[in-house]
Write a protein that holds these residues in place. Structure first.
Motif, PDB file in Angstrom:
ATOM      1  N   ALA A 110       8.937 -19.280  -9.520  1.00 51.53           N
ATOM      2  CA  ALA A 110       9.333 -18.086  -8.748  1.00 51.53           C
ATOM      3  C   ALA A 110       8.774 -18.182  -7.327  1.00 51.53           C
ATOM      4  O   ALA A 110       7.721 -18.798  -7.110  1.00 51.53           O
ATOM      5  CB  ALA A 110       8.799 -16.837  -9.441  1.00 51.53           C
ATOM      6  N   PRO A 111       9.473 -17.592  -6.343  1.00 50.84           N
ATOM      7  CA  PRO A 111       8.986 -17.672  -4.958  1.00 50.84           C
ATOM      8  C   PRO A 111       7.666 -16.916  -4.773  1.00 50.84           C
ATOM      9  O   PRO A 111       7.503 -15.821  -5.296  1.00 50.84           O
ATOM     10  CB  PRO A 111      10.110 -17.018  -4.151  1.00 50.84           C
ATOM     11  CG  PRO A 111      10.862 -16.188  -5.122  1.00 50.84           C
ATOM     12  CD  PRO A 111      10.737 -16.852  -6.454  1.00 50.84           C
ATOM     13  N   LEU A 112       6.763 -17.531  -4.047  1.00 51.00           N
ATOM     14  CA  LEU A 112       5.491 -16.873  -3.722  1.00 51.00           C
ATOM     15  C   LEU A 112       5.600 -16.205  -2.357  1.00 51.00           C
ATOM     16  O   LEU A 112       6.302 -16.705  -1.474  1.00 51.00           O
ATOM     17  CB  LEU A 112       4.362 -17.903  -3.690  1.00 51.00           C
ATOM     18  CG  LEU A 112       3.775 -18.311  -5.035  1.00 51.00           C
ATOM     19  CD1 LEU A 112       2.828 -19.483  -4.847  1.00 51.00           C
ATOM     20  CD2 LEU A 112       3.063 -17.150  -5.705  1.00 51.00           C
ATOM     21  N   PRO A 113       4.930 -15.077  -2.179  1.00 53.48           N
ATOM     22  CA  PRO A 113       4.961 -14.442  -0.853  1.00 53.48           C
ATOM     23  C   PRO A 113       4.244 -15.307   0.184  1.00 53.48           C
ATOM     24  O   PRO A 113       3.263 -15.988  -0.146  1.00 53.48           O
ATOM     25  CB  PRO A 113       4.229 -13.122  -1.068  1.00 53.48           C
ATOM     26  CG  PRO A 113       3.393 -13.336  -2.276  1.00 53.48           C
ATOM     27  CD  PRO A 113       4.105 -14.334  -3.132  1.00 53.48           C
ATOM     28  N   LEU A 146       0.810  -1.220   0.000  1.00 49.28           N
ATOM     29  CA  LEU A 146       0.000   0.000   0.000  1.00 49.28           C
ATOM     30  C   LEU A 146       0.845   1.272   0.000  1.00 49.28           C
ATOM     31  O   LEU A 146       0.424   2.302  -0.533  1.00 49.28           O
ATOM     32  CB  LEU A 146      -0.874   0.013   1.261  1.00 49.28           C
ATOM     33  CG  LEU A 146      -2.288  -0.569   1.170  1.00 49.28           C
ATOM     34  CD1 LEU A 146      -2.920  -0.556   2.550  1.00 49.28           C
ATOM     35  CD2 LEU A 146      -3.131   0.240   0.191  1.00 49.28           C
ATOM     36  N   LEU A 150      -1.944  -1.299   7.718  1.00 51.91           N
ATOM     37  CA  LEU A 150      -1.822   0.157   7.623  1.00 51.91           C
ATOM     38  C   LEU A 150      -0.623   0.687   8.406  1.00 51.91           C
ATOM     39  O   LEU A 150       0.108   1.558   7.921  1.00 51.91           O
ATOM     40  CB  LEU A 150      -3.116   0.826   8.094  1.00 51.91           C
ATOM     41  CG  LEU A 150      -4.356   0.567   7.225  1.00 51.91           C
ATOM     42  CD1 LEU A 150      -5.561   1.329   7.752  1.00 51.91           C
ATOM     43  CD2 LEU A 150      -4.102   0.962   5.769  1.00 51.91           C
ATOM     44  N   TRP A 207       0.098   4.803  -1.998  1.00 54.68           N
ATOM     45  CA  TRP A 207      -0.092   6.161  -1.447  1.00 54.68           C
ATOM     46  C   TRP A 207       0.890   7.124  -2.087  1.00 54.68           C
ATOM     47  O   TRP A 207       0.538   8.256  -2.440  1.00 54.68           O
ATOM     48  CB  TRP A 207       0.121   6.138   0.078  1.00 54.68           C
ATOM     49  CG  TRP A 207      -0.856   5.283   0.825  1.00 54.68           C
ATOM     50  CD1 TRP A 207      -2.107   4.913   0.422  1.00 54.68           C
ATOM     51  CD2 TRP A 207      -0.653   4.668   2.097  1.00 54.68           C
ATOM     52  NE1 TRP A 207      -2.692   4.106   1.360  1.00 54.68           N
ATOM     53  CE2 TRP A 207      -1.828   3.941   2.412  1.00 54.68           C
ATOM     54  CE3 TRP A 207       0.391   4.648   3.011  1.00 54.68           C
ATOM     55  CZ2 TRP A 207      -1.977   3.220   3.589  1.00 54.68           C
ATOM     56  CZ3 TRP A 207       0.260   3.937   4.197  1.00 54.68           C
ATOM     57  CH2 TRP A 207      -0.917   3.230   4.475  1.00 54.68           C
ATOM     58  N   ARG A 218       1.733  -6.335   3.501  1.00 55.84           N
ATOM     59  CA  ARG A 218       1.494  -5.434   2.367  1.00 55.84           C
ATOM     60  C   ARG A 218       0.200  -4.636   2.527  1.00 55.84           C
ATOM     61  O   ARG A 218       0.019  -3.612   1.864  1.00 55.84           O
ATOM     62  CB  ARG A 218       1.424  -6.237   1.059  1.00 55.84           C
ATOM     63  CG  ARG A 218       2.756  -6.769   0.602  1.00 55.84           C
ATOM     64  CD  ARG A 218       2.556  -7.556  -0.677  1.00 55.84           C
ATOM     65  NE  ARG A 218       3.786  -8.196  -1.113  1.00 55.84           N
ATOM     66  CZ  ARG A 218       3.848  -9.065  -2.120  1.00 55.84           C
ATOM     67  NH1 ARG A 218       2.747  -9.388  -2.770  1.00 55.84           N
ATOM     68  NH2 ARG A 218       4.986  -9.600  -2.464  1.00 55.84           N
ATOM     69  N   ARG A 219      -0.700  -5.097   3.363  1.00 55.21           N
ATOM     70  CA  ARG A 219      -1.981  -4.415   3.544  1.00 55.21           C
ATOM     71  C   ARG A 219      -2.130  -3.798   4.936  1.00 55.21           C
ATOM     72  O   ARG A 219      -3.096  -3.069   5.182  1.00 55.21           O
ATOM     73  CB  ARG A 219      -3.147  -5.383   3.318  1.00 55.21           C
ATOM     74  CG  ARG A 219      -3.056  -6.193   2.038  1.00 55.21           C
ATOM     75  CD  ARG A 219      -4.408  -6.522   1.492  1.00 55.21           C
ATOM     76  NE  ARG A 219      -5.103  -5.299   1.098  1.00 55.21           N
ATOM     77  CZ  ARG A 219      -4.859  -4.621  -0.024  1.00 55.21           C
ATOM     78  NH1 ARG A 219      -3.977  -5.047  -0.873  1.00 55.21           N
ATOM     79  NH2 ARG A 219      -5.525  -3.524  -0.308  1.00 55.21           N
ATOM     80  N   GLN A 260       2.586  -0.378   6.657  1.00 54.22           N
ATOM     81  CA  GLN A 260       2.733   0.334   5.391  1.00 54.22           C
ATOM     82  C   GLN A 260       3.022   1.819   5.598  1.00 54.22           C
ATOM     83  O   GLN A 260       3.690   2.446   4.776  1.00 54.22           O
ATOM     84  CB  GLN A 260       1.487   0.142   4.519  1.00 54.22           C
ATOM     85  CG  GLN A 260       1.383  -1.265   3.927  1.00 54.22           C
ATOM     86  CD  GLN A 260       2.583  -1.617   3.053  1.00 54.22           C
ATOM     87  OE1 GLN A 260       3.023  -0.822   2.238  1.00 54.22           O
ATOM     88  NE2 GLN A 260       3.127  -2.819   3.247  1.00 54.22           N
ATOM     89  N   PHE A 261       2.541   2.389   6.713  1.00 56.30           N
ATOM     90  CA  PHE A 261       2.864   3.787   7.002  1.00 56.30           C
ATOM     91  C   PHE A 261       4.370   3.936   7.232  1.00 56.30           C
ATOM     92  O   PHE A 261       4.998   4.874   6.733  1.00 56.30           O
ATOM     93  CB  PHE A 261       2.078   4.292   8.215  1.00 56.30           C
ATOM     94  CG  PHE A 261       2.368   5.734   8.521  1.00 56.30           C
ATOM     95  CD1 PHE A 261       1.910   6.735   7.679  1.00 56.30           C
ATOM     96  CD2 PHE A 261       3.132   6.084   9.628  1.00 56.30           C
ATOM     97  CE1 PHE A 261       2.206   8.071   7.941  1.00 56.30           C
ATOM     98  CE2 PHE A 261       3.424   7.417   9.898  1.00 56.30           C
ATOM     99  CZ  PHE A 261       2.951   8.410   9.045  1.00 56.30           C
ATOM    100  N   ARG A 319       6.621   1.943   5.978  1.00 52.59           N
ATOM    101  CA  ARG A 319       7.235   1.746   4.663  1.00 52.59           C
ATOM    102  C   ARG A 319       7.076   3.001   3.796  1.00 52.59           C
ATOM    103  O   ARG A 319       7.956   3.339   2.999  1.00 52.59           O
ATOM    104  CB  ARG A 319       6.609   0.544   3.929  1.00 52.59           C
ATOM    105  CG  ARG A 319       6.916  -0.806   4.524  1.00 52.59           C
ATOM    106  CD  ARG A 319       8.405  -1.006   4.770  1.00 52.59           C
ATOM    107  NE  ARG A 319       9.194  -0.629   3.611  1.00 52.59           N
ATOM    108  CZ  ARG A 319      10.384  -0.015   3.673  1.00 52.59           C
ATOM    109  NH1 ARG A 319      10.925   0.283   4.833  1.00 52.59           N
ATOM    110  NH2 ARG A 319      11.032   0.294   2.568  1.00 52.59           N
ATOM    111  N   LEU A 354       1.973 -11.126   2.719  1.00 49.57           N
ATOM    112  CA  LEU A 354       0.739 -10.584   2.134  1.00 49.57           C
ATOM    113  C   LEU A 354      -0.004  -9.711   3.140  1.00 49.57           C
ATOM    114  O   LEU A 354      -0.551  -8.664   2.784  1.00 49.57           O
ATOM    115  CB  LEU A 354      -0.158 -11.729   1.648  1.00 49.57           C
ATOM    116  CG  LEU A 354       0.352 -12.495   0.420  1.00 49.57           C
ATOM    117  CD1 LEU A 354      -0.526 -13.701   0.138  1.00 49.57           C
ATOM    118  CD2 LEU A 354       0.407 -11.590  -0.804  1.00 49.57           C
TER     119      LEU A 354
END
Lengths: 484, 52
Positions: B15-18, A456, B29, A460, B26-27, B32-33, B35, B23
């Motif tokens: 190929a490698p899967l996550p 995400l 919040l 953003w 990646r979602r 990800q903030f 990141r 996963l």
């Protein structure tokens, strides 16, 4: 009084015009010639092309802004450059042909003291029979193309909803295309919109590319650090495609497109075909195709431009074989060798060679991505050229400003979805764009500035960048603080 | 000319899967903030290096 003439009003041309106007006194003229009435934030055309953004959000009319900023604007295309003038013009001049309703086709001349060529690419759909909106595939290279792509995609999604199974092909329509990142982003967006529509299981999604291997992106691939290891953009892209159920055809040069079928030759020299129900294939680029004449009227176009029509600048065009390529081959000042008052910025300058390793099939077909020089590098180069021009107009005896692609970085964010929490993105940064193996012996790039990640956060970031760059392009207060 | 059907890149199949954790990250919040700030810093580095 000096006249700075800028050809083109894309990312490079508009950046050059705005900075030239900001930095030069009112007694100097800034003149822009562009065949289009509108400015277009091309990176967001991807969202227009999947029907997630209105075209009005990525374009705005140039004339009112340029009038406000006292930039003279001609909606016209440049036909020829006369750097030494002629019997009637003491200064260099450019012949332009109007593209505006009412005066369309009318030719006139504009004299200049400094010329900045930012004409961008000619979209060379003719290179592959059947390629492009006048053929059998769609494109997202211009705003109208993206609108048409969205309309065709909507119809295809309706067919999926009706229970049909369809094949979607996204990629490059010729062996020498560039901007593979845009095709990658469109693939990512198609996957997203079809999942949103609940029809992803009915669609086969294929990425067809001239890259010899996935993750090349026309920059020879990337190496980045991840969880204590060095990994590659190849493995990163393959992993993403496996997760999103995207199949790939690599090292491909499209030879012909007929209704529903793409014929292509691969690096092994074998000609194959893939059928499709919807295809978005990017065209290769050519230079804008302006002729150049000396004072006596002799055609010196071939001296000024490379065979693809891009303008030669201060690069080393005699680098030879791939093994001899060096970071030093790349231009720094973007000044033409023949005339010290003519520059080329953005896609208009002739790169010394590709960045990716060149490859030829046993049949002799070149299948090698051309070097990308859009977006961030275009803007930085244009500003650097303007700083040089401004110094010279102001009589400062300083060396030309430099902006080598072997020193600058770039970011590529493939983002899908519009909502704050419902989107997704694959983000890449690279530094420098052109690898420098003397400075960074391991991979040619700085691992601290080169990365790839999915999530995400990149989504953003892409939305922030979209609004920031449009704010900047519209010259809102303190626009110039926002970097290129 | 003999025309063949498409040959897809076989590397994707292995190929490698996550992982499920990746996963989720990646979602997430909050993750990800952090990141987002990280990508910002990386982009500032890239931008500063290009503007001499």
């Amino acid at each position: 009084m000096a006249t700075v003439l800028i050809l083109g009003a894309g990312i490079a041309g508009h950046t050059a015009a705005m900075h030239a106007r900001r930095l030069l006194g009112r007694k100097h003229e800034v003149v822009v010639v562009s065949p289009s009435a509108n400015w277009n934030w091309v990176p967001s055309n991807i969202w227009v092309g999947v029907g997630k953004m209105a075209v009005e959000k990525v374009t705005f009319p140039l004339e009112p802004l340029y009038r406000r900023k006292r930039i003279e604007f001609h909606q016209a295309m440049a036909v020829s450059i006369h750097p030494e003038g002629d019997a009637e013009h003491e200064r260099g001049f450019v012949t332009i042909r109007s593209t505006m309703v009412g005066t369309k086709g009318k030719e006139s001349q504009i004299e200049y003291d400094y010329l900045i060529n930012c004409t961008g690419p000619k979209l060379n759909f003719e290179a592959t029979e059947g390629l492009g909106p006048s053929g059998y595939t769609v494109s997202v290279c211009t705003a109208p193309h993206a609108v048409e792509a969205a309309e065709q995609l909507e119809k295809a999604i309706e067919r999926l909803k009706a229970g049909e199974e369809l094949r979607f092909v996204v990629g490059t329509g010729h062996g020498t295309c560039t901007c593979e990142g845009a095709a990658f982003e469109y693939t990512f967006n198609l996957d997203h919109v079809m999942r949103e529509a609940g029809v992803r299981d009915k669609a086969e999604l294929i990425y067809l590319t001239n890259e010899a291997e996935l993750g090349d992106f026309g920059v020879g691939g990337l190496t980045f650090a991840q969880q204590g290891f060095q990994t590659t953009s190849k493995l990163w892209t393959e992993s993403l495609f496996r997760e999103r159920n995207v199949r790939a055809i690599t090292g491909a040069h499209c030879t012909e497109i007929v209704p529903g079928v793409i014929h292509y030759e691969q690096l092994d020299g074998i000609v194959r075909e893939v059928d499709f129900d919807f295809a978005m294939l990017l065209p290769p680029f050519r230079g804008a195709g302006m002729a150049v004449y000396d004072r006596e009227g002799n055609d010196i176009t071939e001296t000024m431009n490379n065979p693809a029509g891009f303008m030669k600048v201060d690069a080393n065009y005699q680098a030879g074989a791939y093994e001899q390529w060096s970071a030093d081959d790349w231009p720094k000042t973007y000044q033409t060798p023949l005339y010290d008052n003519i520059f080329a910025a953005g896609i208009a300058f002739a790169p010394p060679h590709q960045i990716s390793q060149p490859r030829v099939t046993p049949r002799g077909t070149v299948i090698t991505p051309a070097p990308p020089r859009t977006g961030m590098p275009s803007g930085i180069i244009a500003k650097s050229v303007v700083l040089t021009v401004v110094d010279r107009i102001n009589g400062k005896a300083k060396p030309a400003h430099e902006a080598s692609m072997t020193k600058m970085g770039a970011a590529c964010i493939a983002s899908a979805g519009m909502s704050f929490t419902g989107g997704s993105a694959a983000s890449m940064t690279m530094h420098p764009v052109v690898p420098d193996f003397k400075a960074y012996p391991v991979s040619g790039r700085d691992l601290r500035g080169t990365s790839g990640e999915i999530g995400l956060a990149g989504h953003w970031m892409k939305h922030v960048l979209h609004h920031l760059f449009i704010y900047k392009a519209k010259a809102r207060p303190f626009w110039w603080i926002i970097p290129e | 000319m003999h025309v063949l059907k498409p040959q897809f890149d076989p590397a994707i199949d292995i190929a490698p899967l996550p992982t499920a954790k990746t996963l989720r990250q990646r979602r997430n919040l909050a993750y990800q903030f952090v990141r987002f700030l990280g990508i910002n810093l990386k982009m500032i580095r890239v931008i500063v290096s290009g503007h001499h």
